[in-house]
Design a protein around this motif. Structure first.
Motif, PDB file in Angstrom:
ATOM      1  N   ALA B  64       0.820  -1.219   0.000  1.00  0.00           N
ATOM      2  CA  ALA B  64       0.000   0.000   0.000  1.00  0.00           C
ATOM      3  C   ALA B  64       0.853   1.268   0.000  1.00  0.00           C
ATOM      4  O   ALA B  64       0.409   2.324  -0.451  1.00  0.00           O
ATOM      5  CB  ALA B  64      -0.938   0.004   1.211  1.00  0.00           C
ATOM      6  N   GLU B  65       2.081   1.151   0.504  1.00  0.00           N
ATOM      7  CA  GLU B  65       2.979   2.314   0.542  1.00  0.00           C
ATOM      8  C   GLU B  65       3.313   2.809  -0.873  1.00  0.00           C
ATOM      9  O   GLU B  65       3.483   3.992  -1.095  1.00  0.00           O
ATOM     10  CB  GLU B  65       4.292   1.949   1.262  1.00  0.00           C
ATOM     11  CG  GLU B  65       4.188   1.970   2.778  1.00  0.00           C
ATOM     12  CD  GLU B  65       3.818   3.360   3.298  1.00  0.00           C
ATOM     13  OE1 GLU B  65       4.581   4.297   3.055  1.00  0.00           O
ATOM     14  OE2 GLU B  65       2.754   3.478   3.926  1.00  0.00           O
ATOM     15  N   ARG B  70       4.549   6.511  -4.047  1.00  0.00           N
ATOM     16  CA  ARG B  70       5.237   6.560  -5.337  1.00  0.00           C
ATOM     17  C   ARG B  70       4.301   6.839  -6.501  1.00  0.00           C
ATOM     18  O   ARG B  70       4.666   7.500  -7.457  1.00  0.00           O
ATOM     19  CB  ARG B  70       5.984   5.247  -5.581  1.00  0.00           C
ATOM     20  CG  ARG B  70       7.248   5.134  -4.730  1.00  0.00           C
ATOM     21  CD  ARG B  70       7.948   3.815  -4.981  1.00  0.00           C
ATOM     22  NE  ARG B  70       8.401   3.679  -6.355  1.00  0.00           N
ATOM     23  CZ  ARG B  70       8.757   2.523  -6.897  1.00  0.00           C
ATOM     24  NH1 ARG B  70       8.719   1.414  -6.186  1.00  0.00           N
ATOM     25  NH2 ARG B  70       9.170   2.470  -8.136  1.00  0.00           N
ATOM     26  N   CYS B  71       3.090   6.291  -6.433  1.00  0.00           N
ATOM     27  CA  CYS B  71       2.201   6.378  -7.597  1.00  0.00           C
ATOM     28  C   CYS B  71       1.319   7.618  -7.488  1.00  0.00           C
ATOM     29  O   CYS B  71       0.314   7.620  -6.779  1.00  0.00           O
ATOM     30  CB  CYS B  71       1.337   5.125  -7.698  1.00  0.00           C
ATOM     31  SG  CYS B  71       0.238   5.155  -9.119  1.00  0.00           S
ATOM     32  N   ILE B  94      -5.927   2.279  -2.019  1.00  0.00           N
ATOM     33  CA  ILE B  94      -6.726   1.781  -3.131  1.00  0.00           C
ATOM     34  C   ILE B  94      -7.727   0.772  -2.597  1.00  0.00           C
ATOM     35  O   ILE B  94      -7.355  -0.143  -1.852  1.00  0.00           O
ATOM     36  CB  ILE B  94      -5.818   1.099  -4.186  1.00  0.00           C
ATOM     37  CG1 ILE B  94      -4.878   2.108  -4.860  1.00  0.00           C
ATOM     38  CG2 ILE B  94      -6.639   0.338  -5.215  1.00  0.00           C
ATOM     39  CD1 ILE B  94      -5.514   3.009  -5.890  1.00  0.00           C
ATOM     40  N   SER B  95      -9.009   0.963  -2.917  1.00  0.00           N
ATOM     41  CA  SER B  95      -9.976  -0.079  -2.592  1.00  0.00           C
ATOM     42  C   SER B  95     -10.283  -0.865  -3.867  1.00  0.00           C
ATOM     43  O   SER B  95     -10.155  -0.334  -4.974  1.00  0.00           O
ATOM     44  CB  SER B  95     -11.251   0.519  -1.999  1.00  0.00           C
ATOM     45  OG  SER B  95     -11.956   1.228  -2.993  1.00  0.00           O
ATOM     46  N   TYR B 114       3.912   0.040 -11.528  1.00  0.00           N
ATOM     47  CA  TYR B 114       4.790  -0.342 -10.419  1.00  0.00           C
ATOM     48  C   TYR B 114       4.704  -1.835 -10.129  1.00  0.00           C
ATOM     49  O   TYR B 114       5.289  -2.316  -9.173  1.00  0.00           O
ATOM     50  CB  TYR B 114       4.431   0.472  -9.167  1.00  0.00           C
ATOM     51  CG  TYR B 114       4.573   1.960  -9.404  1.00  0.00           C
ATOM     52  CD1 TYR B 114       5.809   2.573  -9.284  1.00  0.00           C
ATOM     53  CD2 TYR B 114       3.476   2.729  -9.794  1.00  0.00           C
ATOM     54  CE1 TYR B 114       5.948   3.928  -9.543  1.00  0.00           C
ATOM     55  CE2 TYR B 114       3.612   4.080 -10.053  1.00  0.00           C
ATOM     56  CZ  TYR B 114       4.856   4.679  -9.923  1.00  0.00           C
ATOM     57  OH  TYR B 114       5.004   6.011 -10.183  1.00  0.00           O
ATOM     58  N   ASP B 115       3.912  -2.523 -10.960  1.00  0.00           N
ATOM     59  CA  ASP B 115       3.720  -3.962 -10.781  1.00  0.00           C
ATOM     60  C   ASP B 115       3.360  -4.270  -9.321  1.00  0.00           C
ATOM     61  O   ASP B 115       3.920  -5.163  -8.700  1.00  0.00           O
ATOM     62  CB  ASP B 115       4.996  -4.723 -11.194  1.00  0.00           C
ATOM     63  CG  ASP B 115       4.730  -6.212 -11.347  1.00  0.00           C
ATOM     64  OD1 ASP B 115       3.546  -6.591 -11.440  1.00  0.00           O
ATOM     65  OD2 ASP B 115       5.711  -6.986 -11.353  1.00  0.00           O
ATOM     66  N   ASN B 116       2.415  -3.517  -8.808  1.00  0.00           N
ATOM     67  CA  ASN B 116       2.087  -3.584  -7.382  1.00  0.00           C
ATOM     68  C   ASN B 116       0.747  -4.265  -7.136  1.00  0.00           C
ATOM     69  O   ASN B 116       0.202  -4.195  -6.046  1.00  0.00           O
ATOM     70  CB  ASN B 116       2.071  -2.146  -6.817  1.00  0.00           C
ATOM     71  CG  ASN B 116       2.061  -2.131  -5.309  1.00  0.00           C
ATOM     72  OD1 ASN B 116       2.685  -2.979  -4.665  1.00  0.00           O
ATOM     73  ND2 ASN B 116       1.341  -1.176  -4.732  1.00  0.00           N
ATOM     74  N   ILE B 117       0.195  -4.892  -8.173  1.00  0.00           N
ATOM     75  CA  ILE B 117      -1.090  -5.573  -7.998  1.00  0.00           C
ATOM     76  C   ILE B 117      -0.903  -7.069  -8.206  1.00  0.00           C
ATOM     77  O   ILE B 117      -0.307  -7.507  -9.180  1.00  0.00           O
ATOM     78  CB  ILE B 117      -2.149  -5.032  -8.979  1.00  0.00           C
ATOM     79  CG1 ILE B 117      -2.434  -3.552  -8.647  1.00  0.00           C
ATOM     80  CG2 ILE B 117      -3.429  -5.850  -8.908  1.00  0.00           C
ATOM     81  CD1 ILE B 117      -3.299  -2.845  -9.659  1.00  0.00           C
TER      82      ILE B 117
END
Lengths: 448, 133
Positions: B64-65, B70-71, B94-95, B114-117
């Motif tokens: 979540a950071e 960053r985003c 983000i929900s 960010y390939d964060n999902i």
């Protein structure tokens, strides 16, 4: 060997299915079902895992299936398969926000057996393909997600499904999981990372309109169909195309745009689609139509350079999972069907030798190399980078073509000699000669 | 809550949480359950899509950071064609309305730069169920 055709699996029959098969196919789309059908017909004990409630329930495409490659796997499929319209007209439109230049090809020849292409709904068409595979003796295991591969040393030895006691063993696993290559990555066969710029995002709406209205508006014989590809400002100037396909009593309308350009421009695909539907010449075609379904899907457009390793010990990869899409001609399902069939032929040849290591399965690559699958992918291996780096093809050029046509066709006080000068000046002001030559050269280098 | 979201529906939003696990089964429209709903343009489109609703999410944010610090563009709120992701301005996170996910894979293929999902497919038999496709 599976002699008992009555063993035919039904949806959700995994509980009763034996845990060992000759071959397991992951994914019930055109690639997976071509493999499953071909193997089952040859008497191989084959299971096909499909995560949807039925084959097709997760699948989407613009809507055209080509007859020749489909019939190569499912002979004379047009007699029984759920088809929408026989495509007799192919259009290419260059569209700006208010004008269109249309290039159209129509032929009665397309209306003769073996035909050229049909519009289909994948949710129904794939279901029919699966029924053919089941009738040939395959186990169709639906509502079952293939979560991982089973290993025996280096060899892929089966599939771990999401079901309780869901391990299924096999001599060979054919991964036909579609554009999101979860298992291909797990098998260590993927070559490009899943991130853009290797994919396009397509969104589509199915709009209902009475049959007569469709045939009137698109100027079609009863049962005949039109397939229209649209390039221009309608994709917001981003590298992509729009499409309209006629079905029996609906119209499929959508856009496909390279995902990295969407992300870079912080634009939503559905916003582009909604604007697209408002373009005056398009709006007229869909006026009064009521939406029936919205769908979204990725298209692997990384081409030849992003193809995964296509075979390994006990494993083959086919269809979208293998990146088998020709983005220039909007072909994919045909390549999927052919690759699926070649995967099956490879398995049959390896069964005769009793060996499924990567040396034996390399036959698959050889077959693909000789076919249009790899030949076409190789031909267009630079296509996607070219299109991504030349957004003017989707914005400036169509815009300019329309402006020139408008000026040429407008009769006013300007003499023809001056009109000619004006047109040339207009063109040069937007595209200096050097730029034009460079673009032409790049296109020639990348696409021929 | 963003202004886009406020327009979404006249249904009381459930704050992104499932208070009571819904019965598993075919539900034509998640809007009826009071889940946080996307903006009208997409909500109207998604209302046409049939979903076989699972009680657990197949989507998650890895860190979540990254979203918070960053985003800046909150790319996923634009790239996802089903607008599954919403930036909750107050909670700074983000929900995820996974119920309306079309399972296209955009979020794992560059839709989040960010390939964060973390995207998986829903369990077999659940999720989107196209009638046309």
């Amino acid at each position: 060997m599976n002699k008992g055709k009555k063993e035919t699996g039904t949806a959700g029959a995994a509980g009763a299915a034996p845990a060992r098969f000759d071959a397991i196919v992951v994914g019930g789309g055109p690639a997976g079902l071509a493999t499953t059908f071909t193997l089952a017909r040859a008497g191989v004990k084959v299971a096909c895992l499909e995560r949807g409630n039925w084959s097709g329930s997760k699948n989407m495409m613009g809507g055209v299936i080509y007859s020749h490659p489909t019939a190569a796997v499912f002979p004379e499929f047009w007699r029984e398969a759920p088809l929408e319209r026989l495509v007799t007209r192919r259009d290419m439109w260059f569209a700006t926000t208010d004008s269109t230049i249309k290039a159209s090809f129509e032929s009665t020849d397309f209306g003769q057996e073996p035909y050229n292409s049909f519009t289909v709904y994948r949710a129904r068409f794939d279901k029919w393909l699966a029924a053919q595979a089941a009738a040939a003796g395959a186990w169709m295991i639906t509502e079952t997600l293939a979560e991982d591969l089973l290993r025996d040393g280096r060899r892929v030895a089966g599939v771990r499904s999401g079901r309780p006691q869901g391990d299924l063993e096999a001599d060979v696993v054919i991964i036909a999981e579609g554009v999101n290559p979860f298992l291909t990555e797990k098998a260590g066969l993927a070559s490009c990372p899943p991130q853009a710029p290797n994919v396009a995002l397509a969104v589509k709406e199915v709009l209902a309109l009475p049959t007569e209205k469709i045939e009137d508006r698109f100027d079609l014989e009863p049962g005949a169909g039109a397939a229209i590809e649209i390039i221009g400002e309608i994709t917001g100037g981003l590298p992509g195309t729009g499409f309209i396909y006629t079905n029996r009593d609906t119209i499929s309308i959508g856009v496909g745009v390279l995902l990295n350009s969407l992300v870079d421009n912080v634009t939503e695909a559905y916003t582009i689609l909604d604007k697209f539907k408002q373009q005056p010449q398009l709006r007229r075609l869909i006026q009064g139509a009521s939406p029936r379904e919205y769908s979204a899907h990725l298209i692997p457009e990384g081409g030849y350079r992003c193809m995964p390793q296509l075979y390994g010990d006990g494993v083959l990869v086919a269809g979208d999972a293998a990146g088998m899409v020709n983005p220039i001609n909007s072909e994919g399902a045909n390549l999927a069907l052919l690759s699926g069939q070649m995967a099956a032929e490879t398995v049959l040849a390896c069964r005769r030798e009793g060996c499924f290591d990567r040396h034996a399965l390399a036959l698959y690559q050889q077959k693909l190399e000789k076919s249009i699958v790899i030949k076409d992918l190789k031909k267009y291996e630079n296509a996607t980078p070219f299109l991504a780096s030349h957004p003017q093809l989707f914005g400036l050029y169509p815009e300019l073509m329309a402006a020139l046509a408008r000026e040429f066709l407008t009769v006013d006080s300007l003499s023809k000699a001056n009109k000619e000068k004006l047109l040339l000046r207009l063109f040069h002001s937007q595209v200096p000669t050097r730029r034009l030559l460079k673009d032409l050269y790049d296109a020639w280098r990348s696409l021929t | 809550m963003s202004s886009k979201r406020d327009l979404a529906t006249n249904i009381e939003p459930a704050g992104g949480r499932i208070k009571q696990a819904p019965a598993e089964g075919v539900l034509p429209n998640p809007a009826e359950l009071g889940f946080p709903q996307p903006a009208p343009a997409v909500a109207n489109k998604l209302a046409l899509v049939k979903f076989n609703l699972d009680s657990r999410s197949h989507l998650s944010i890895k860190d979540a950071e990254v979203c918070r610090r960053r985003c800046h563009q909150k790319y996923c709120t634009h790239s996802c064609p089903a607008q599954v992701y919403h930036w909750e301005g107050e909670e700074k996170k983000i929900s995820i309305s996974y119920e309306g996910c079309l399972e296209c894979g955009t979020c794992r293929s560059g839709g989040c730069p960010y390939d964060n999902i973390e995207m998986r497919y829903p369990r077999g038999g659940y999720g989107v169920q196209y009638r046309f496709g």
